[in-house]
Design an enzyme around this catalytic site. Structure first.
Site, short mmCIF file in Angstrom:
data_model
loop_
_atom_site.label_atom_id
_atom_site.label_comp_id
_atom_site.label_asym_id
_atom_site.label_seq_id
_atom_site.Cartn_x
_atom_site.Cartn_y
_atom_site.Cartn_z
N GLY A 68 0.95 -1.01 -0.14
CA GLY A 68 0.12 0.26 -0.08
C GLY A 68 0.84 1.26 -0.05
O GLY A 68 0.48 2.42 0.34
N TRP A 71 -0.37 4.57 -1.67
CA TRP A 71 -1.43 5.16 -0.89
C TRP A 71 -0.92 5.58 0.26
O TRP A 71 -1.38 7.05 0.50
CB TRP A 71 -2.40 3.92 -0.08
N HIS A 130 11.30 1.02 -1.49
CA HIS A 130 10.94 -0.52 -1.11
C HIS A 130 12.22 -1.21 -0.55
O HIS A 130 12.15 -2.40 -0.26
CB HIS A 130 10.63 -1.18 -2.24
N TYR A 215 -1.28 -1.82 7.06
CA TYR A 215 -2.27 -1.21 5.85
C TYR A 215 -3.54 -1.77 6.47
O TYR A 215 -4.77 -0.74 6.39
CB TYR A 215 -1.99 -2.20 4.71
N PHE A 251 -9.78 4.77 -1.65
CA PHE A 251 -9.54 3.99 -2.48
C PHE A 251 -10.27 4.48 -3.77
O PHE A 251 -9.81 4.50 -4.91
CB PHE A 251 -9.73 2.38 -2.23
N ARG A 271 -6.31 -1.86 -7.79
CA ARG A 271 -6.99 -3.22 -8.03
C ARG A 271 -8.11 -3.24 -7.24
O ARG A 271 -9.29 -3.12 -7.56
CB ARG A 271 -5.92 -4.41 -8.05
N LYS A 272 -7.98 -3.80 -5.88
CA LYS A 272 -9.27 -4.15 -4.95
C LYS A 272 -9.14 -3.22 -3.97
O LYS A 272 -10.32 -2.70 -3.31
CB LYS A 272 -9.23 -5.42 -4.55
P1 A3P Z 1 -4.61 -4.76 -4.21
O1 A3P Z 1 -3.75 -5.30 -5.29
O2 A3P Z 1 -4.79 -5.76 -2.77
O3 A3P Z 1 -5.70 -4.13 -4.37
P2 A3P Z 1 1.59 -0.69 -3.31
O4 A3P Z 1 1.24 1.03 -3.71
O5 A3P Z 1 2.58 -0.70 -2.40
O6 A3P Z 1 1.98 -1.15 -4.89
O7 A3P Z 1 0.32 -1.30 -3.10
C1 A3P Z 1 -0.75 -1.78 -3.98
C2 A3P Z 1 -2.01 -1.79 -3.10
O8 A3P Z 1 -2.29 -0.88 -2.38
C3 A3P Z 1 -3.13 -2.48 -3.99
O9 A3P Z 1 -3.72 -3.63 -3.42
C4 A3P Z 1 -3.87 -1.44 -4.10
O10 A3P Z 1 -5.26 -1.74 -4.46
C5 A3P Z 1 -3.95 -0.90 -2.71
N1 A3P Z 1 -4.43 0.62 -2.71
C6 A3P Z 1 -4.00 1.59 -3.47
N2 A3P Z 1 -4.35 2.96 -3.03
C7 A3P Z 1 -5.25 2.70 -2.26
C8 A3P Z 1 -6.12 3.24 -1.21
N3 A3P Z 1 -6.32 4.66 -1.70
N4 A3P Z 1 -6.87 2.73 -0.26
C9 A3P Z 1 -6.80 1.44 0.07
N5 A3P Z 1 -5.81 0.53 -0.91
C10 A3P Z 1 -5.27 1.19 -1.77
#
Ligand code: A3P
Length: 315
Positions: A68, A71, A130, A215, A251, A271-272
């Protein structure tokens, strides 16, 4: 680092088109035993990273991929900006300086000259990475900069990374979930092993300049999570700011704006955005294997308590 939207999309699209010409076996390179995407970084960049000079007021955000981090980046940028109350002129100056970096906003990305150019960024810089602690430049730990570490339960992180690997043009795809699961468990993915990252960060858990946030806790109560983050970095915001930022970084809101903010990368990233999606993919045997591995690596640690494995990962 906050990117001008146009610049970010330009960098994304350039790396996507470069990867189209690349055979899957060339998409990753190995540096000190860990894999990285070849369109975004290089061994020379990772060597040059050692010379990165941390400032005591840098805001350092770190997390294993798919925990996340995008985010969290957005949230912290909004919190910092609300605290800084910069004039329009100052904000413009910041964006112009960041445009010159010419890379994705991750400390380990770009060409080896990135770290020289980063010296010109105005304070407070928000630095995202990361990398696990032993790969971070030494100045990060020598300085007084604060580090916020994002964690996410291993099962949802694994599922999120699986979809990301298969949808992101610059990463080689896996032919099946089972094949990918073995790679996740053995740390044979870009940025290495999820478990090694957490084991390493656990050693810093009581450090006064390091804070961990999950998260899941941000999903449960984002306002409370943001208040903890603001207190840690010393940002001063009012109640209305927190509510405005929570709404802007939900999200749904981020996904809806993603064409504009992230271009093609937006469809892959957002994604989700839920807790518990692992239930769709994990078999009984994989659940048991993950439970055993988590216990072996982190059982009884403070970090394991923070992950709340029993709440989020038990079948
Ligand atoms: P999912 O693939 O489970 O949906 P990163 O930013 O470290 O690459 O992480 C990506 C993950 O954070 C994805 O999870 C994405 O959907 C989720 N994400 C991105 N923005 C978000 C938000 N505003 N609220 C909650 N989850 C979020």
């Amino acid at each position: 680092m906050k990117f001008s939207k146009g610049k970010f999309i330009e960098v994304v699209e350039k790396s996507f088109s470069e990867s189209e010409k690349m055979p899957p076996e060339s998409m990753l390179f190995s540096y000190r035993g860990i894999l990285y995407p070849a369109t975004l970084s290089s061994p020379e960049t990772l060597e040059a990273l050692k010379s990165f000079e941390t400032r005591s007021d840098d805001v350092i955000l770190t997390g294993y991929p798919k925990t996340g981090t995008n985010w969290l980046d957005q949230m912290v940028m909004e919190l910092e900006s609300a605290d800084a109350k910069r004039t329009e002129e100052e904000e413009k100056e910041r964006i112009n300086a960041e445009k010159k970096l010419e890379s994705f906003p991750r400390l380990e990305f770009g060409d080896p000259g990135t770290y020289e150019r980063m010296k010109k960024l105005p304070s407070r810089r928000i630095i995202q990475t990361h990398l696990a602690p032993h790969l971070l430049p030494p100045s990060i730990f020598q300085s007084k900069a604060k580090i916020l570490v994002l964690i996410r339960n291993p099962k949802d992180t694994a599922v999120s990374y699986y979809h990301f690997y298969n949808n992101m043009p610059l990463l080689p795809s896996f032919s099946s979930w089972d094949e990918y699961f073995a790679a996740f468990m053995n740390g044979k993915l870009a940025w290495g092993s999820y478990f090694d990252h957490l084991v390493e960060w656990n050693k810093y858990i009581d450090h006064e300049r390091i804070m961990l946030i999950s998260y899941e806790e941000l999903k449960e109560d984002q306002i409370l999570g943001m208040k903890k983050i603001a207190a840690f970095f010393g940002f001063s915001l009012n109640e209305e700011d927190f509510h405005r930022i929570a709404k802007k970084t939900s999200f749904q809101a981020m996904k809806e704006k993603s064409k504009e903010t992230h271009g093609k990368f937006g469809d892959i990233l957002f994604r989700k955005g839920v807790v518990g999606n692992w239930r769709d993919l994990f078999s009984k045997a994989q659940n048991e294997e993950m439970d055993r591995k988590f216990e072996e690596c982190l059982g009884g640690t403070k970090l394991a308590a923070k992950v709340k494995y029993d709440v989020y990962c038990k079948a």
